[in-house]
Write an enzyme that holds these catalytic residues in place. Structure first.
Site, short mmCIF file in Angstrom:
data_model
loop_
_atom_site.label_atom_id
_atom_site.label_comp_id
_atom_site.label_asym_id
_atom_site.label_seq_id
_atom_site.Cartn_x
_atom_site.Cartn_y
_atom_site.Cartn_z
CE LYS A 11 18.05 147.18 -22.39
NZ LYS A 11 17.15 146.66 -20.95
CG ASN A 12 19.54 147.52 -18.32
OD1 ASN A 12 18.69 147.85 -19.09
ND2 ASN A 12 19.98 146.26 -18.38
CB CYS A 105 13.29 139.95 -22.40
SG CYS A 105 14.10 141.21 -23.58
NE ARG A 110 12.18 140.22 -16.54
CZ ARG A 110 12.48 141.29 -17.46
NH1 ARG A 110 12.43 141.24 -18.78
NH2 ARG A 110 13.60 142.09 -17.04
CG ASP A 294 21.36 141.48 -18.77
OD1 ASP A 294 21.08 142.79 -18.56
OD2 ASP A 294 20.38 140.57 -18.59
NE ARG A 386 12.32 146.22 -25.41
CZ ARG A 386 12.39 145.33 -24.26
NH1 ARG A 386 12.33 143.83 -24.58
NH2 ARG A 386 12.51 145.63 -22.92
#
Ligand code: EPZ
Length: 405
Positions: A11-12, A105, A110, A294, A386
């Protein structure tokens, strides 16, 4: 748990690569792209800007030739953190961009100050008013950007702003994650001239134009870690296919230290565990190649029933312990003090009704539910969706009893 898992595309890595396709006015074919809420949102942003997108069988086909808009809606901006990664390509391609602050999230404030500071140093005029960010760049000013912190997103955004430009731009104290290397490889496959990704200094020699490309995204190291943590605490023998052991080096060595048997081969990682895990003493999150933030919640769920204590120090995000209260509802013995969480392993945890508050915290609750005695009901699964393609299918294929209500 027994069997084999196909590790999904990262995903990243997919999200910055999808944003990078905006830089190219020819067709990009991107394979091994995970089918997730976030990747779908990225494709929606490209469509909103005027691009054409198709997505089937984990392959995204993007034709950004007709991109003519420079504004992204609040709704799409707030749907995920990586919407901010469209800022660099948009300013580069259109000379301006209007966005609002990104979502993602709720694991901390952030901010995007490092992105904006770097952009200003590279000649982008930025005005922040009324929750919107107005960017304009008449002349790109190549140079050296010294990042205060090795921010993954800021590193990626600077690469995306500078790839199609003039002169040489250097990023020092750059993030070193494998997803940054994948972005460099994707951009270079389109004709960019970028080097150094994976180290703390990245050099970007601007080019005039990028060409069409066919590219496959790397596998998802956090997805692989999630499966490995589930096997570690439930016991079993599972092979992760398409996993990259190099990207999992520290995580796998720690699972080995806790009593798992790990064997790796080309594109395969095998995890076997038949004993109760031994506590690891301490786990400190830090930028890659350190212990990934993570993976913090994932390890915490696994070590809630380990022998002995494991103390977590979360150095990357200031409030990434939402899963702790939910694990404690299952009987986990955890004390949190600021960035520190001390987990004293108990013999077992019990199923409970619990709620996911963010993506990796939600995945941790699935791991806990798999290892608990009795049924666990998790709400808030939209957070998990997600980042994971049908998490219930992944684990039921390994023999777990898990279903979506
Ligand atoms: C990326 O987020 C990942 N997301 C995150 O994964 C991951 O946890 C994080 O990198 C760290 O590895 C994606 O790639 C889409 P950062 P990002 O910029 O880019 C502060 C997941 O679960 N910071 O490296 O947002 C920030 O607040 C997600 O898949 C600033 O202060 O991470 C944080 O404390 C969660 N100012 C720290 O730096 C800035 O301008 C690390 O953030 C930027 C960041």
């Amino acid at each position: 748990m027994c069997g084999e898992v196909d590790v999904q595309g990262s995903k990243n890595a997919a999200l910055p690569i999808l944003a990078a396709s905006v830089l190219c006015s020819e067709e990009c074919v991107i394979g091994n792209c995970p089918d997730l809420a976030d990747t779908r949102a990225a494709l929606e942003i490209i469509g909103q800007l005027g691009g054409k997108t198709e997505f089937a069988e984990h392959t995204a086909v993007i034709d950004a030739g007709n991109i003519h808009k420079h504004e992204i809606s609040n709704e799409l901006m707030s749907s995920m953190r990586s919407s901010v990664l469209f800022l660099g390509p948009l300013v580069s391609r259109m000379g301006r961009a209007t966005i609002s602050y990104p979502g993602g999230c709720a694991i901390g404030l952030r901010p995007i100050d490092l992105h904006l500071k770097a952009f200003r140093e590279l000649g982008v005029e930025i005005e922040e008013t009324g929750g919107c960010i107005y960017c304009k760049c008449d002349k790109f000013v190549s140079g050296t950007v010294n990042l205060l912190f090795p921010s993954v997103g800021a590193t990626e955004n600077i690469m995306l702003l500078s790839a199609v430009s003039e002169g040489e731009t250097v990023i020092t104290n750059a993030a070193r994650e494998p997803e940054i290397v994948d972005l460099q490889n994707f951009l270079n496959a389109m004709g960019a001239k970028i080097s150094g990704a994976g180290s703390e200094i990245i050099r970007i020699i601007g080019v005039e134009k990028l060409q069409k490309v066919e590219y496959n995204i790397i596998s998802d190291r956090i997805f692989a870690t999630t499966c490995a943590c589930a096997v570690a605490c439930c016991g079993g023998d599972v092979v992760l296919k398409n996993a990259n052991a190099e990207h999992l080096r520290l995580v796998l060595s720690m699972l080995k230290d806790s009593g798992c048997k790990i064997s790796t081969g080309k594109g395969r990682v095998r995890i076997q565990c038949s004993e109760r895990l031994k506590g690891l003493g301490k786990i400190i999150t830090s930028p890659y190649p350190g212990f990934p933030t993570d993976a913090q919640a994932l390890f915490m769920a696994s070590f809630a029933t380990a022998e002995g204590t494991t103390v977590f120090v979360e150095n990357i995000f200031e409030s990434r312990y939402k899963h702790v209260s939910e694990l404690m509802k299952m009987g986990a013995d955890i004390i949190v003090d600021g960035r520190l969480a001390a987990v004293t392993g108990c013999n077992y945890i019990q199923g409970a009704k619990i709620t996911a508050g963010d993506l990796r915290g939600g995945a941790a609750l699935v791991i806990a539910g798999l290892s608990a005695i009795g049924d666990t009901e998790i709400s808030g699964v939209e957070h998990i969706d997600r980042g994971y393609e049908s998490v219930e299918n992944v684990f039921s294929a390994l023999g777990a009893m898990i279903k979506r209500k």
